[in-house]
Design a protein around this motif. Sequence first.
Motif, PDB file in Angstrom:
ATOM      1  N   THR A  87     -10.644   2.481   2.096  1.00  0.00           N
ATOM      2  CA  THR A  87      -9.278   2.357   2.623  1.00  0.00           C
ATOM      3  C   THR A  87      -8.411   1.373   1.846  1.00  0.00           C
ATOM      4  O   THR A  87      -7.227   1.226   2.162  1.00  0.00           O
ATOM      5  N   MET A  88      -8.958   0.726   0.834  1.00  0.00           N
ATOM      6  CA  MET A  88      -8.221  -0.368   0.200  1.00  0.00           C
ATOM      7  C   MET A  88      -6.971   0.085  -0.548  1.00  0.00           C
ATOM      8  O   MET A  88      -6.078  -0.712  -0.808  1.00  0.00           O
ATOM      9  N   GLY A  89      -6.883   1.386  -0.884  1.00  0.00           N
ATOM     10  CA  GLY A  89      -5.700   1.850  -1.607  1.00  0.00           C
ATOM     11  C   GLY A  89      -4.894   2.881  -0.856  1.00  0.00           C
ATOM     12  O   GLY A  89      -3.981   3.482  -1.422  1.00  0.00           O
ATOM     13  N   THR A  90      -5.207   3.064   0.433  1.00  0.00           N
ATOM     14  CA  THR A  90      -4.575   4.157   1.175  1.00  0.00           C
ATOM     15  C   THR A  90      -3.061   3.988   1.316  1.00  0.00           C
ATOM     16  O   THR A  90      -2.313   4.959   1.272  1.00  0.00           O
ATOM     17  N   ILE A  91      -2.585   2.755   1.463  1.00  0.00           N
ATOM     18  CA  ILE A  91      -1.140   2.494   1.524  1.00  0.00           C
ATOM     19  C   ILE A  91      -0.693   1.699   0.308  1.00  0.00           C
ATOM     20  O   ILE A  91       0.349   1.991  -0.290  1.00  0.00           O
ATOM     21  N   ILE A 169      -7.566  -3.686  10.409  1.00  0.00           N
ATOM     22  CA  ILE A 169      -7.385  -4.854   9.533  1.00  0.00           C
ATOM     23  C   ILE A 169      -7.041  -4.397   8.120  1.00  0.00           C
ATOM     24  O   ILE A 169      -6.125  -4.926   7.483  1.00  0.00           O
ATOM     25  N   SER A 170      -7.778  -3.398   7.617  1.00  0.00           N
ATOM     26  CA  SER A 170      -7.539  -2.904   6.262  1.00  0.00           C
ATOM     27  C   SER A 170      -6.146  -2.298   6.127  1.00  0.00           C
ATOM     28  O   SER A 170      -5.457  -2.524   5.127  1.00  0.00           O
ATOM     29  N   THR A 175      -0.426  -3.271   3.915  1.00  0.00           N
ATOM     30  CA  THR A 175       1.025  -3.476   3.988  1.00  0.00           C
ATOM     31  C   THR A 175       1.444  -4.829   3.414  1.00  0.00           C
ATOM     32  O   THR A 175       2.624  -5.049   3.166  1.00  0.00           O
ATOM     33  N   LEU A 176       0.491  -5.719   3.203  1.00  0.00           N
ATOM     34  CA  LEU A 176       0.800  -7.044   2.661  1.00  0.00           C
ATOM     35  C   LEU A 176       0.804  -7.067   1.141  1.00  0.00           C
ATOM     36  O   LEU A 176       1.519  -7.845   0.523  1.00  0.00           O
ATOM     37  N   SER A 177      -0.035  -6.219   0.529  1.00  0.00           N
ATOM     38  CA  SER A 177      -0.190  -6.257  -0.928  1.00  0.00           C
ATOM     39  C   SER A 177      -0.227  -4.853  -1.506  1.00  0.00           C
ATOM     40  O   SER A 177      -0.707  -3.913  -0.865  1.00  0.00           O
ATOM     41  N   VAL A 183      -6.397  -6.228  -1.338  1.00  0.00           N
ATOM     42  CA  VAL A 183      -6.585  -5.678   0.009  1.00  0.00           C
ATOM     43  C   VAL A 183      -8.054  -5.736   0.397  1.00  0.00           C
ATOM     44  O   VAL A 183      -8.413  -6.145   1.505  1.00  0.00           O
ATOM     45  N   LEU A 184      -8.921  -5.333  -0.533  1.00  0.00           N
ATOM     46  CA  LEU A 184     -10.370  -5.384  -0.298  1.00  0.00           C
ATOM     47  C   LEU A 184     -10.822  -6.815  -0.044  1.00  0.00           C
ATOM     48  O   LEU A 184     -11.565  -7.084   0.915  1.00  0.00           O
TER      49      LEU A 184
END
Length: 257
Positions: A87-91, A169-170, A175-177, A183-184
């Motif tokens: 999920t680290m690159g989903t957004i 959380i992920s 949305t922060l970075s 993100v990871l």
Amino acid sequence: MQWLTVFNKELLESWRNFKWIWVPLVFILLAITDPLTTYYLPQILEATGGLPEGATFEMPEPPPSEVFMMSVSQLNLLGVLIIALITMGTISGERKSGVAELVLVKPIAYHSYITAKWAAYTLLVCVSIFIALSASWYYVNLLFGEVSAASLFQTVFFYSLWTTFILAISIFMNTLSKTAGLVLFFTISLVIILNLLSNVFSHIAEWSPALISSHLRNSLITGDLTSALWGSAGITTLLIILLLAVATYTLKHKEIS
């Protein structure tokens, strides 16, 4: 319709990336490793020459519920890392490439974009957990003794709630970075900090989401769903809603600015 469009898009992308194949397979491998190695450990040691000649290895057989919880512990250790990785690159990846800007200009509501992505990954992870723990449950019943089907379903339900919290959380960190690696890092760091604080201050933070696995173990041993387990489940649900709401606000603020 907006929500379903994003949800179906995410499911299709996960299928094209083979996540619907390799995530369940990895979870199954993690879940059945401990029950099988625990049962066959004497034979493994004998076959590898790990015992002196003439020596015998006798290990007391653990209770079936304890062996079943070994699978949960294994998922809790490495499964969390897998969830953060997928999920680290989903957004963040879509924000970095400009895809998110194109999607949100449709217009698609920010909360639909956030919750649809979270729900798509929740479905993937929960199905994987159910398949993996069902495989573990089968081998535990076959090799060690009976663990009831009710215990299986209650473990799947409460542990899935913990993993959906990690997904929230992920999503929030996304949305922060715009950097997937950050993100990871932030996701894993927050989960580790939460686990440490919950274990150190367990007498105060009895309803912490990180203690769901501990409460599950006690419930499987006693056969009763404790108030601490329900309390952790309630707090976890509230925190999931809060994280998704804050993620929506953060994404909207960043995209507008």
